[in-house]
Design a protein around this motif. Sequence first.
Motif, PDB file in Angstrom:
ATOM      1  N   ASP A  26      42.261 -14.528 -45.200  1.00  0.00           N
ATOM      2  CA  ASP A  26      40.874 -14.050 -45.176  1.00  0.00           C
ATOM      3  C   ASP A  26      40.052 -14.849 -44.164  1.00  0.00           C
ATOM      4  O   ASP A  26      39.189 -14.303 -43.464  1.00  0.00           O
ATOM      5  CB  ASP A  26      40.248 -14.173 -46.566  1.00  0.00           C
ATOM      6  N   VAL A  27      40.311 -16.149 -44.105  1.00  0.00           N
ATOM      7  CA  VAL A  27      39.606 -17.014 -43.158  1.00  0.00           C
ATOM      8  C   VAL A  27      40.026 -16.674 -41.730  1.00  0.00           C
ATOM      9  O   VAL A  27      39.196 -16.651 -40.807  1.00  0.00           O
ATOM     10  CB  VAL A  27      39.893 -18.497 -43.461  1.00  0.00           C
ATOM     11  N   TYR A  28      41.321 -16.406 -41.516  1.00  0.00           N
ATOM     12  CA  TYR A  28      41.799 -16.062 -40.175  1.00  0.00           C
ATOM     13  C   TYR A  28      41.109 -14.805 -39.651  1.00  0.00           C
ATOM     14  O   TYR A  28      40.721 -14.737 -38.481  1.00  0.00           O
ATOM     15  CB  TYR A  28      43.317 -15.841 -40.193  1.00  0.00           C
ATOM     16  N   PHE A  29      40.940 -13.809 -40.513  1.00  0.00           N
ATOM     17  CA  PHE A  29      40.237 -12.591 -40.096  1.00  0.00           C
ATOM     18  C   PHE A  29      38.767 -12.888 -39.814  1.00  0.00           C
ATOM     19  O   PHE A  29      38.207 -12.378 -38.843  1.00  0.00           O
ATOM     20  CB  PHE A  29      40.361 -11.509 -41.171  1.00  0.00           C
TER      21      PHE A  29
ATOM     22  N   THR B  56      40.308  -7.724 -36.857  1.00  0.00           N
ATOM     23  CA  THR B  56      39.996  -6.707 -37.868  1.00  0.00           C
ATOM     24  C   THR B  56      39.863  -5.342 -37.196  1.00  0.00           C
ATOM     25  O   THR B  56      39.483  -5.261 -36.023  1.00  0.00           O
ATOM     26  CB  THR B  56      38.685  -7.044 -38.593  1.00  0.00           C
ATOM     27  N   PRO B  57      40.169  -4.262 -37.931  1.00  0.00           N
ATOM     28  CA  PRO B  57      40.055  -2.925 -37.328  1.00  0.00           C
ATOM     29  C   PRO B  57      38.642  -2.610 -36.882  1.00  0.00           C
ATOM     30  O   PRO B  57      38.441  -1.985 -35.833  1.00  0.00           O
ATOM     31  CB  PRO B  57      40.511  -1.992 -38.459  1.00  0.00           C
TER      32      PRO B  57
ATOM     33  N   PRO C 203      31.107  -3.917 -39.055  1.00  0.00           N
ATOM     34  CA  PRO C 203      31.368  -4.876 -40.129  1.00  0.00           C
ATOM     35  C   PRO C 203      32.552  -4.456 -41.002  1.00  0.00           C
ATOM     36  O   PRO C 203      32.999  -3.320 -40.937  1.00  0.00           O
ATOM     37  CB  PRO C 203      30.069  -4.857 -40.924  1.00  0.00           C
ATOM     38  N   TYR C 204      33.020  -5.411 -41.813  1.00  0.00           N
ATOM     39  CA  TYR C 204      34.124  -5.115 -42.720  1.00  0.00           C
ATOM     40  C   TYR C 204      33.957  -5.936 -43.991  1.00  0.00           C
ATOM     41  O   TYR C 204      33.189  -6.897 -44.042  1.00  0.00           O
ATOM     42  CB  TYR C 204      35.471  -5.410 -42.061  1.00  0.00           C
ATOM     43  N   THR C 205      34.694  -5.536 -45.022  1.00  0.00           N
ATOM     44  CA  THR C 205      34.726  -6.268 -46.287  1.00  0.00           C
ATOM     45  C   THR C 205      36.051  -7.009 -46.373  1.00  0.00           C
ATOM     46  O   THR C 205      37.108  -6.378 -46.348  1.00  0.00           O
ATOM     47  CB  THR C 205      34.598  -5.318 -47.487  1.00  0.00           C
TER      48      THR C 205
ATOM     49  N   PRO D 179      45.134  -2.482 -48.695  1.00  0.00           N
ATOM     50  CA  PRO D 179      44.158  -2.567 -47.613  1.00  0.00           C
ATOM     51  C   PRO D 179      43.107  -3.645 -47.846  1.00  0.00           C
ATOM     52  O   PRO D 179      42.954  -4.149 -48.953  1.00  0.00           O
ATOM     53  CB  PRO D 179      43.520  -1.171 -47.618  1.00  0.00           C
ATOM     54  N   MET D 180      42.398  -3.996 -46.775  1.00  0.00           N
ATOM     55  CA  MET D 180      41.357  -5.002 -46.869  1.00  0.00           C
ATOM     56  C   MET D 180      40.145  -4.428 -47.604  1.00  0.00           C
ATOM     57  O   MET D 180      39.879  -3.236 -47.545  1.00  0.00           O
ATOM     58  CB  MET D 180      40.956  -5.449 -45.457  1.00  0.00           C
TER      59      MET D 180
END
Length: 220
Positions: free
Chosen positions: A107-110, A117-118, A121-123, A154-155
């Motif tokens: 999670d930290v790497y993303f 990330t695709p 913003p993202y969750t 999925p994320m």
Amino acid sequence: MGLLLRPGGIHQFQYHRLLPVLIKPKISHFQSHQNPNPLPFTPTRARRASQTVRALAEAAPKKMVKAVRVHELGGPEVLKWEDVELGEPKEGEIRVKNKAVGLNFIDVYFRKGVYKTPTLPYTPGMEAVGVVTAVGPGLTGRQVGDLVGYAGGPMGAYAEEQILPASKVVPIPPSIDPIVAASVILKGMTAQFLLRRCFKVGSILMQLNIYCRKLKFILD
């Protein structure tokens, strides 16, 4: 499935149950004028009624849930607690209300941009355990109330509720606490992959144990 606006909230319904209701008033109107040939329930009328129902469902307000959102890459300060829209599960999907969410280094790497990330913003979040609150049309094998978990994608686990592919979740036994389950699924798969698929450590340990016993026998 669809949405129906009623005083006090939004309720689920099935389209095929509403179609006769939409058409019946028109049939009754003809019957009141002593029409011997009431309007038949034809495929065309059924299609038009279905389109009307879907339009009403799309116009209904979406359910809002809280989620952690990342709008830009960086440190922990980029994590924002926001309201997000959550729709109804589609075919092959389920909606899950998370009871525990796993935190992982990936999670930290993303978040930092080490992994891409695709979208933004993202969750974030790739591991959680929760209760099924809705299932998509025609789905079997999962039902409302099931305790399920998933890991690896999925994320989107950093949220109160999320939509997941039903094929990605596994049942969680009631004897296992959701917090425990959410903390070990991804890490357990990682350990299993390293110790059983990358290199079978078990066989080496057994051989080492045999050598140690032989050495002890010689020394004695």
